[in-house]
Each structure stands twice: as structure tokens, then as C-alpha cells.
Write an enzyme that holds these catalytic residues in place. Structure first.
Site, PDB file in Angstrom:
ATOM      1  N   HIS A  21       0.822  -1.219   0.000  1.00  0.00           N
ATOM      2  CA  HIS A  21       0.000   0.000   0.000  1.00  0.00           C
ATOM      3  C   HIS A  21       0.851   1.261   0.000  1.00  0.00           C
ATOM      4  O   HIS A  21       0.475   2.267  -0.608  1.00  0.00           O
ATOM      5  CB  HIS A  21      -1.012  -0.046   1.138  1.00  0.00           C
ATOM      6  CG  HIS A  21      -2.106  -1.029   0.867  1.00  0.00           C
ATOM      7  ND1 HIS A  21      -3.118  -0.774  -0.029  1.00  0.00           N
ATOM      8  CD2 HIS A  21      -2.291  -2.295   1.289  1.00  0.00           C
ATOM      9  CE1 HIS A  21      -3.899  -1.843  -0.135  1.00  0.00           C
ATOM     10  NE2 HIS A  21      -3.417  -2.783   0.663  1.00  0.00           N
ATOM     11  N   ARG A  68     -11.195   3.021  -3.180  1.00  0.00           N
ATOM     12  CA  ARG A  68     -10.845   2.306  -1.949  1.00  0.00           C
ATOM     13  C   ARG A  68     -11.503   3.065  -0.803  1.00  0.00           C
ATOM     14  O   ARG A  68     -10.944   4.033  -0.297  1.00  0.00           O
ATOM     15  CB  ARG A  68      -9.323   2.247  -1.783  1.00  0.00           C
ATOM     16  CG  ARG A  68      -8.618   1.372  -2.839  1.00  0.00           C
ATOM     17  CD  ARG A  68      -7.128   1.262  -2.556  1.00  0.00           C
ATOM     18  NE  ARG A  68      -6.472   0.218  -3.335  1.00  0.00           N
ATOM     19  CZ  ARG A  68      -5.751   0.438  -4.443  1.00  0.00           C
ATOM     20  NH1 ARG A  68      -5.585   1.659  -4.894  1.00  0.00           N
ATOM     21  NH2 ARG A  68      -5.189  -0.572  -5.093  1.00  0.00           N
ATOM     22  N   ARG A  73     -15.906   0.361  -3.930  1.00  0.00           N
ATOM     23  CA  ARG A  73     -15.614  -0.951  -3.356  1.00  0.00           C
ATOM     24  C   ARG A  73     -15.994  -0.905  -1.888  1.00  0.00           C
ATOM     25  O   ARG A  73     -15.634   0.044  -1.185  1.00  0.00           O
ATOM     26  CB  ARG A  73     -14.137  -1.270  -3.516  1.00  0.00           C
ATOM     27  CG  ARG A  73     -13.762  -2.582  -2.820  1.00  0.00           C
ATOM     28  CD  ARG A  73     -12.322  -2.936  -3.037  1.00  0.00           C
ATOM     29  NE  ARG A  73     -11.425  -2.142  -2.215  1.00  0.00           N
ATOM     30  CZ  ARG A  73     -10.092  -2.244  -2.268  1.00  0.00           C
ATOM     31  NH1 ARG A  73      -9.537  -3.086  -3.111  1.00  0.00           N
ATOM     32  NH2 ARG A  73      -9.335  -1.508  -1.495  1.00  0.00           N
ATOM     33  N   GLU A  90      -9.780 -11.511  -6.967  1.00  0.00           N
ATOM     34  CA  GLU A  90      -8.423 -11.385  -6.435  1.00  0.00           C
ATOM     35  C   GLU A  90      -8.013 -12.606  -5.622  1.00  0.00           C
ATOM     36  O   GLU A  90      -6.934 -12.643  -5.055  1.00  0.00           O
ATOM     37  CB  GLU A  90      -8.261 -10.088  -5.638  1.00  0.00           C
ATOM     38  CG  GLU A  90      -9.372  -9.769  -4.681  1.00  0.00           C
ATOM     39  CD  GLU A  90      -9.254  -8.371  -4.064  1.00  0.00           C
ATOM     40  OE1 GLU A  90      -8.254  -7.676  -4.275  1.00  0.00           O
ATOM     41  OE2 GLU A  90     -10.192  -7.989  -3.347  1.00  0.00           O
ATOM     42  N   ASN A 124      -3.108  -7.296  -7.687  1.00  0.00           N
ATOM     43  CA  ASN A 124      -2.174  -7.196  -6.549  1.00  0.00           C
ATOM     44  C   ASN A 124      -2.377  -8.393  -5.614  1.00  0.00           C
ATOM     45  O   ASN A 124      -1.441  -9.100  -5.264  1.00  0.00           O
ATOM     46  CB  ASN A 124      -2.399  -5.895  -5.769  1.00  0.00           C
ATOM     47  CG  ASN A 124      -2.280  -4.671  -6.655  1.00  0.00           C
ATOM     48  OD1 ASN A 124      -1.662  -4.717  -7.697  1.00  0.00           O
ATOM     49  ND2 ASN A 124      -2.895  -3.570  -6.241  1.00  0.00           N
ATOM     50  N   ASP A 125      -3.630  -8.589  -5.227  1.00  0.00           N
ATOM     51  CA  ASP A 125      -3.902  -9.723  -4.344  1.00  0.00           C
ATOM     52  C   ASP A 125      -3.894 -11.042  -5.105  1.00  0.00           C
ATOM     53  O   ASP A 125      -3.410 -12.056  -4.599  1.00  0.00           O
ATOM     54  CB  ASP A 125      -5.244  -9.538  -3.622  1.00  0.00           C
ATOM     55  CG  ASP A 125      -5.091  -8.641  -2.409  1.00  0.00           C
ATOM     56  OD1 ASP A 125      -4.148  -8.864  -1.623  1.00  0.00           O
ATOM     57  OD2 ASP A 125      -5.893  -7.699  -2.250  1.00  0.00           O
ATOM     58  N   ARG A 137       2.442  -9.603  -0.512  1.00  0.00           N
ATOM     59  CA  ARG A 137       2.753  -8.403  -1.289  1.00  0.00           C
ATOM     60  C   ARG A 137       3.566  -7.371  -0.524  1.00  0.00           C
ATOM     61  O   ARG A 137       4.197  -6.511  -1.129  1.00  0.00           O
ATOM     62  CB  ARG A 137       1.465  -7.773  -1.843  1.00  0.00           C
ATOM     63  CG  ARG A 137       0.463  -7.381  -0.788  1.00  0.00           C
ATOM     64  CD  ARG A 137      -0.899  -7.125  -1.389  1.00  0.00           C
ATOM     65  NE  ARG A 137      -1.087  -5.773  -1.871  1.00  0.00           N
ATOM     66  CZ  ARG A 137      -2.254  -5.252  -2.207  1.00  0.00           C
ATOM     67  NH1 ARG A 137      -3.351  -6.009  -2.142  1.00  0.00           N
ATOM     68  NH2 ARG A 137      -2.357  -4.023  -2.611  1.00  0.00           N
ATOM     69  N   CYS A 149      -7.880  -3.813 -12.139  1.00  0.00           N
ATOM     70  CA  CYS A 149      -7.655  -2.610 -11.337  1.00  0.00           C
ATOM     71  C   CYS A 149      -6.402  -2.731 -10.465  1.00  0.00           C
ATOM     72  O   CYS A 149      -6.112  -1.848  -9.670  1.00  0.00           O
ATOM     73  CB  CYS A 149      -8.879  -2.274 -10.485  1.00  0.00           C
ATOM     74  SG  CYS A 149      -9.287  -3.540  -9.285  1.00  0.00           S
TER      75      CYS A 149
HETATM   76  C1  PEP Z   1      -5.786  -5.573  -5.867  1.00  0.00           C
HETATM   77  O1  PEP Z   1      -5.717  -6.419  -4.968  1.00  0.00           O
HETATM   78  O2  PEP Z   1      -5.275  -5.729  -6.995  1.00  0.00           O
HETATM   79  C2  PEP Z   1      -6.493  -4.308  -5.643  1.00  0.00           C
HETATM   80  C3  PEP Z   1      -6.676  -3.448  -6.627  1.00  0.00           C
HETATM   81  O3  PEP Z   1      -6.934  -4.039  -4.371  1.00  0.00           O
HETATM   82  P1  PEP Z   1      -5.980  -3.519  -3.186  1.00  0.00           P
HETATM   83  O4  PEP Z   1      -4.659  -3.127  -3.807  1.00  0.00           O
HETATM   84  O5  PEP Z   1      -6.689  -2.368  -2.565  1.00  0.00           O
HETATM   85  O6  PEP Z   1      -5.894  -4.712  -2.309  1.00  0.00           O
HETATM   86 MG    MG Z   2      -6.994  -6.287  -3.249  1.00  0.00          MG
END
Ligand code: PEP
Ligand code: MG
Length: 385
Positions: free
Chosen positions: A4, A111, A147, A243, A266-267, A277, A313
Site C-alpha cells: 500500500h 478504496r 468498493r 483477487e 495485486n492480491d 505483497r 484494477c
Molecule cells: C488488488 O488487490 O489488486 C487491488 C486493486 O486491491 P488492493 O490493492 O486495494 O488490495
Molecule cells: Mg486487493
């Protein structure tokens, strides 16, 4: 690159390199450092030639961005005429304003955690409604994809005490947390429904692993609608973030319940490669271009087969050199950090979808992310970071 803190830096346009190792801390204070946040290269005390090379690269990048900004307000169509939505990931009102001025077609991921973090209690329905209206106003009629609260795991809330978890990323987070606090979820959905009555709003649930979770969340949405006293607003679309690998593999089973899939790479990457991550020691493994991740994106896209929209995303969508691959896999919506919108739109305009589809087929059978990068470089002349 998907921690993050890295996402926050990217949103502010601050070049950043991660997982450089503990050696960087031994460099004396005041050492000149050249870094390229696009390639991940880092040079300490660079000689004049090296410094020049970095400066030339930075200047070329700036020129490219200035040129791209001139066209950022126009829709992005591929060379063969396929329209691709390039939307923004938003984590504050300032981001929403930046999204509009950067040429975003929509907010593809809001978010909503930003409203819930760093405070003593959850925002009530009225406060949430006002905040979502503020975002909708800042976007002047562009679609707002809200979301639902994605906390737990790496993002604990003081007023939502949770039991200690040995593996918080595999624990009570996202929709799991929301379903364990139904009243909080219902409040959020009431606020979303109120705003959706007046503005184009999409609602999406994070961290969904089973159809039962989605059905339960849709039940809470029905409660929220009953509470607002109105029918479901005509413009309200509902989707899930894909995800968790289980959701990707079962995408077909989710199709009857949703208007869209938004793939959170990402997840999805951390769960597919079993590489957290935020853990720099395994950052190399957590590569969204690993063929296993691409195969999951392909499954989602094939399962949707035109019946529901498919977007990405996660941060990989902000990497313009990954764009041909994503479009080749059938993705038609990209949601990226606001500052990346102009360059990502330009990247879309370079793509020929038929050629990209061939490239994507090859990438699916590659044996490593490095091989995927090499394929992209040989097809387009520049490879993903
Ligand atoms: C992801 O997991 O790709 C995502 C966009 O959500 P976040 O990064 O907020 O977990
Ligand atoms: Mg995510």
C-alpha cells in the site's frame, strides 16, 4: 511494488524502488542516488555518464507524458477501433479531482477505506453518503465504482478489534470481515444506494472466494434497498473483485450474479504465487506477469465471454507496457493510478487487438514472467517493468 505504501507513492507520482536490500542503508547520508521507478534500477554515486543516461531517460519520459496529456481527455481506442475504458483508482477526494483532470473515463476502484482509517469509530450513513456524493460530484457524471470496505489483514481498524491471526492475509478481510459485521456493511450499502439514485454508481465486493459470500452480500444489499424505500437504482451495477484464485477459477459460477468482474492483480498475484505483497524478500516472486496469473485472467475473461465486463484494477494495469497483454487476454477496462491515465491511453492506442491476442496466447504457455517480458519486448519494442 504492490504494497500500500508503494501504491500511495505511485499515486503521488513519486518514483520508488522496492526490495533493494539492506545494503542501501549503509550508504552515507548525502550520497547522490539515481533511480528509475519504471525499471527498478538504482545507481549510487553515479559517474557523469550514468547520471546523463538517467537524465536523458527522465527527460524522454517527461516529454512522452506531456504529449500524452494533450490527448488524455479523449476516449482510448485501439488501432483496430476497440474502445477501452481507462479509469482511475481513487483513495480520496483529491484523487477523484486528479482523476478527472488526468482524463479518467471513470473511477474504476474507490478504496473506501480512506473514510474508515485513522479514527475512533466508523463513519455513519450520512457521513458516508456525503463523502460518496463528493466523489461523484468531482467526477462530473463519470461512473463511480465504490468498493465496499476492505480491511482486516494488513489494514486493521482500532474500532473493529479482531482476534490475532497467524496469517492475516488469509484471514478475516474484505467481504469476510464485512459479512461478520453485517450492520456496518448495510450502512455502507445504504449510503451507496442513496448516491446511486442520483449518479452512475457501481458497487463491488472485495476478496470474494465463494458464490455463497456474494449471495449473502446481495442479501444485505436487498436489506439496504428496503431501508432506502426505493427500487434498485437503474444505473447501479454490481460486481466483484477477482483477487482470490478460487474466484477466478469459478468465474463462470459468478456470472449470473454480476454485471462486471474487476481483477485485482495485486492480491491475485500474492495468492497465486504464495508471496505476500508487503514482504520484500519474496517481491521477485510476486510478479503479476507470471504465466499462472495470466492464465487466471484468461479464465475470467473466457468465463465472462462478453456477458459481463472484465477489467483490471491492480497495479499492473498502470504499466503501459503490460497493456497489449491485458487487452490480448480480453480485458476491456483498465483502472490505474490517476497520473498514469494519459500514458495508458496512449498505450491502448498503439495496440492491435488481433496481434495482442496472439501475443497473449504465447504468454500463457511461457514458463516464467521473464519469458513473458521477453515476448512483449520482441512484439512491441519495450517490455513491462
Ligand atoms: C488488488 O488487490 O489488486 C487491488 C486493486 O486491491 P488492493 O490493492 O486495494 O488490495
Ligand atoms: Mg486487493
Amino acid at each position: 511494488p504492490t504494497a500500500h505504501s508503494a501504491i500511495l507513492a505511485r499515486t503521488r507520482g513519486i518514483p520508488m524502488v522496492v526490495a533493494a536490500g539492506p545494503g542501501v542503508l549503509a550508504e552515507p547520508e548525502g550520497t547522490m542516488v539515481a533511480l528509475d521507478g519504471g525499471t527498478g534500477e538504482l545507481a549510487f554515486d553515479p559517474d557523469p555518464d550514468t547520471l546523463d543516461r538517467y537524465r536523458v531517460r527522465a527527460e524522454a519520459r517527461r516529454r512522452g507524458e506531456t504529449a500524452a496529456r494533450a490527448n488524455a481527455g479523449r476516449p482510448a481506442r485501439t488501432r483496430d477501433g476497440v474502445l477501452v475504458e481507462v479509469a482511475a483508482n481513487v483513495g480520496s477526494l483529491a484523487d477523484a479531482r486528479l482523476a478527472k483532470s488526468s482524463g479518467a473515463d471513470a473511477a474504476g476502484l474507490v478504496r473506501t477505506e480512506f473514510l474508515f482509517l485513522d479514527r475512533a469509530e466508523a463513519p455513519d450513513v450520512e457521513e458516508q453518503e456525503a463523502a460518496y456524493r463528493g466523489l461523484a460530484d468531482a467526477l462530473s457524471g463519470r461512473r463511480l465504482t465504490l468498493r465496499t470496505l476492505d480491511v482486516g489483514g494488513d489494514k486493521p481498524l482500532s474500532y473493529l478489534p479482531s482476534a490475532h491471526e497467524a496469517n492475516p492475509f488469509l484471514g478475516l478481510r474484505g467481504i469476510r470481515m464485512s459479512l461478520s459485521r453485517e450492520e456496518m456493511l448495510r450502512d455502507q450499502l445504504i449510503a451507496v444506494c442513496r448516491v446511486a439514485a442520483d449518479a452512475p454508481v457501481s458497487l463491488m465486493f472485495p476478496m470474494v472466494s465463494t458464490v455463497n459470500e456474494l449471495v449473502a452480500a446481495l442479501g444485505v444489499l436487498d436489506d439496504a434497498l428496503a431501508h432506502t424505500g426505493g427500487p434498485r437504482p437503474a444505473g447501479l451495477q454490481v460486481g466483484i473483485m477477482v483477487e482470490v484464485p478460487a474466484a477466478a477459477l469459478k468465474a463462470e459460477a459468478f456470472v449470473p450474479y454480476v454485471d462486471f468482474f474487476s481483477i485485482g492483480t495485486n492480491d491475485l498475484t500474492q495468492y497465486t504465487l504464495a508471496a505476500e505483497r508487503g514482504n520484500d524478500t519474496v517481491a521477485r516472486l510476486a510478479d503479476p506477469l507470471d504465466p499462472a496469473v495470466l492464465r487466471l485472467i484468461d479464465v475470467v475473461s473466457q468465463s465472462a465471454s462478453g456477458r459481463v465486463d472484465v477489467g483490471v484494477c491492480g497495479e499492473v494495469a498502470s504499466d503501459e507496457s503490460a497493456v497489449p497483454l491485458l487487452l490480448g487476454l480480453g480485458v476491456r477496462k483498465l483502472s490505474v493510478v490517476p497520473t498514469a491515465i494519459p500514458m495508458v491511453k496512449q498505450a491502448v492506442r498503439q495496440v492491435d487487438v488481433a496481434a495482442a491476442a496472439k501475443l497473449a496466447r504465447k504468454a500463457l504457455t511461457a514458463s516464467s514472467a521473464e519469458e513473458v517480458r521477453a515476448l512483449v519486448t520482441s512484439a512491441t519494442g519495450h517490455g513491462p517493468a
